[in-house]
Design a protein around this motif. Structure first.
Motif, PDB file in Angstrom:
ATOM      1  N   LEU A  87      55.185  47.003  40.085  1.00  0.00           N
ATOM      2  CA  LEU A  87      54.000  46.454  40.754  1.00  0.00           C
ATOM      3  C   LEU A  87      54.361  45.306  41.691  1.00  0.00           C
ATOM      4  O   LEU A  87      53.748  45.152  42.747  1.00  0.00           O
ATOM      5  CB  LEU A  87      52.969  45.996  39.726  1.00  0.00           C
ATOM      6  CG  LEU A  87      52.224  47.122  39.030  1.00  0.00           C
ATOM      7  CD1 LEU A  87      51.320  46.582  37.937  1.00  0.00           C
ATOM      8  CD2 LEU A  87      51.420  47.931  40.021  1.00  0.00           C
TER       9      LEU A  87
ATOM     10  N   THR B 199      53.460  45.341  45.682  1.00  0.00           N
ATOM     11  CA  THR B 199      52.533  44.338  46.202  1.00  0.00           C
ATOM     12  C   THR B 199      53.255  43.166  46.862  1.00  0.00           C
ATOM     13  O   THR B 199      52.690  42.079  46.984  1.00  0.00           O
ATOM     14  CB  THR B 199      51.637  43.804  45.067  1.00  0.00           C
ATOM     15  OG1 THR B 199      52.463  43.235  44.066  1.00  0.00           O
ATOM     16  CG2 THR B 199      50.778  44.903  44.477  1.00  0.00           C
TER      17      THR B 199
ATOM     18  N   TYR C  76      43.131  38.905  41.811  1.00  0.00           N
ATOM     19  CA  TYR C  76      42.767  40.308  41.562  1.00  0.00           C
ATOM     20  C   TYR C  76      43.320  40.805  40.237  1.00  0.00           C
ATOM     21  O   TYR C  76      42.628  41.473  39.477  1.00  0.00           O
ATOM     22  CB  TYR C  76      43.284  41.205  42.692  1.00  0.00           C
ATOM     23  CG  TYR C  76      42.611  40.994  44.022  1.00  0.00           C
ATOM     24  CD1 TYR C  76      41.284  40.590  44.117  1.00  0.00           C
ATOM     25  CD2 TYR C  76      43.305  41.190  45.206  1.00  0.00           C
ATOM     26  CE1 TYR C  76      40.675  40.389  45.337  1.00  0.00           C
ATOM     27  CE2 TYR C  76      42.714  40.991  46.437  1.00  0.00           C
ATOM     28  CZ  TYR C  76      41.401  40.588  46.495  1.00  0.00           C
ATOM     29  OH  TYR C  76      40.799  40.409  47.710  1.00  0.00           O
ATOM     30  N   SER C  77      44.587  40.483  39.950  1.00  0.00           N
ATOM     31  CA  SER C  77      45.170  40.974  38.702  1.00  0.00           C
ATOM     32  C   SER C  77      44.548  40.312  37.481  1.00  0.00           C
ATOM     33  O   SER C  77      44.352  40.959  36.462  1.00  0.00           O
ATOM     34  CB  SER C  77      46.683  40.832  38.686  1.00  0.00           C
ATOM     35  OG  SER C  77      47.097  39.654  39.266  1.00  0.00           O
TER      36      SER C  77
ATOM     37  N   LEU D 279      46.489  38.130  45.087  1.00  0.00           N
ATOM     38  CA  LEU D 279      47.044  39.065  44.109  1.00  0.00           C
ATOM     39  C   LEU D 279      46.860  38.544  42.687  1.00  0.00           C
ATOM     40  O   LEU D 279      46.488  39.294  41.789  1.00  0.00           O
ATOM     41  CB  LEU D 279      48.529  39.306  44.399  1.00  0.00           C
ATOM     42  CG  LEU D 279      49.256  40.238  43.449  1.00  0.00           C
ATOM     43  CD1 LEU D 279      48.643  41.626  43.475  1.00  0.00           C
ATOM     44  CD2 LEU D 279      50.720  40.299  43.817  1.00  0.00           C
TER      45      LEU D 279
ATOM     46  N   ARG E  78      49.907  36.013  47.626  1.00  0.00           N
ATOM     47  CA  ARG E  78      50.121  35.787  46.196  1.00  0.00           C
ATOM     48  C   ARG E  78      48.892  35.238  45.485  1.00  0.00           C
ATOM     49  O   ARG E  78      48.615  35.575  44.338  1.00  0.00           O
ATOM     50  CB  ARG E  78      51.309  34.843  45.966  1.00  0.00           C
ATOM     51  CG  ARG E  78      52.611  35.458  46.349  1.00  0.00           C
ATOM     52  CD  ARG E  78      52.911  36.610  45.443  1.00  0.00           C
ATOM     53  NE  ARG E  78      53.964  37.431  46.011  1.00  0.00           N
ATOM     54  CZ  ARG E  78      54.179  38.668  45.664  1.00  0.00           C
ATOM     55  NH1 ARG E  78      53.445  39.244  44.769  1.00  0.00           N
ATOM     56  NH2 ARG E  78      55.138  39.360  46.210  1.00  0.00           N
TER      57      ARG E  78
ATOM     58  N   MET F  94      51.431  41.357  49.829  1.00  0.00           N
ATOM     59  CA  MET F  94      50.098  40.772  49.637  1.00  0.00           C
ATOM     60  C   MET F  94      50.200  39.262  49.473  1.00  0.00           C
ATOM     61  O   MET F  94      51.217  38.736  49.048  1.00  0.00           O
ATOM     62  CB  MET F  94      49.424  41.358  48.396  1.00  0.00           C
ATOM     63  CG  MET F  94      48.963  42.778  48.542  1.00  0.00           C
ATOM     64  SD  MET F  94      48.110  43.370  47.073  1.00  0.00           S
ATOM     65  CE  MET F  94      46.622  42.404  47.121  1.00  0.00           C
TER      66      MET F  94
END
Length: 80
Positions: A60, A64, A75-76, A72, A69, A67
């Protein structure tokens, strides 16, 4: 200085998400009892999760890499 609280909140949430997985080992005997299996069989749940986490994380990260950070991380954490 007004955005510094966001860093602390994200750090706290990341810590909680990371350590919440260790709670399972504390209640493993109860999980085994509920599932009707041995403690060793229920302990494989932790092993499977850890392996999936260890294998999936680098993949992952590579997918990613481009993207932002901060987005990200948000979102995670939201997905988790």
């Amino acid at each position: 200085m007004k955005n510094i609280w966001k860093v602390y909140v994200l750090a706290l949430i990341s810590f909680l998400v990371g350590t919440s997985n260790y709670i399972v080992s504390g209640i493993l005997d109860r999980i085994a009892e509920t599932l009707g299996t041995s403690v060793a069989a229920a302990g494989q749940l932790i092993t499977v999760y850890s392996l999936a986490y260890a294998i999936g994380t680098p993949i992952l990260m590579a997918l990613t890499a481009k993207m932002d950070r901060r987005k990200l991380l948000l979102y995670s954490l939201g997905l988790f």
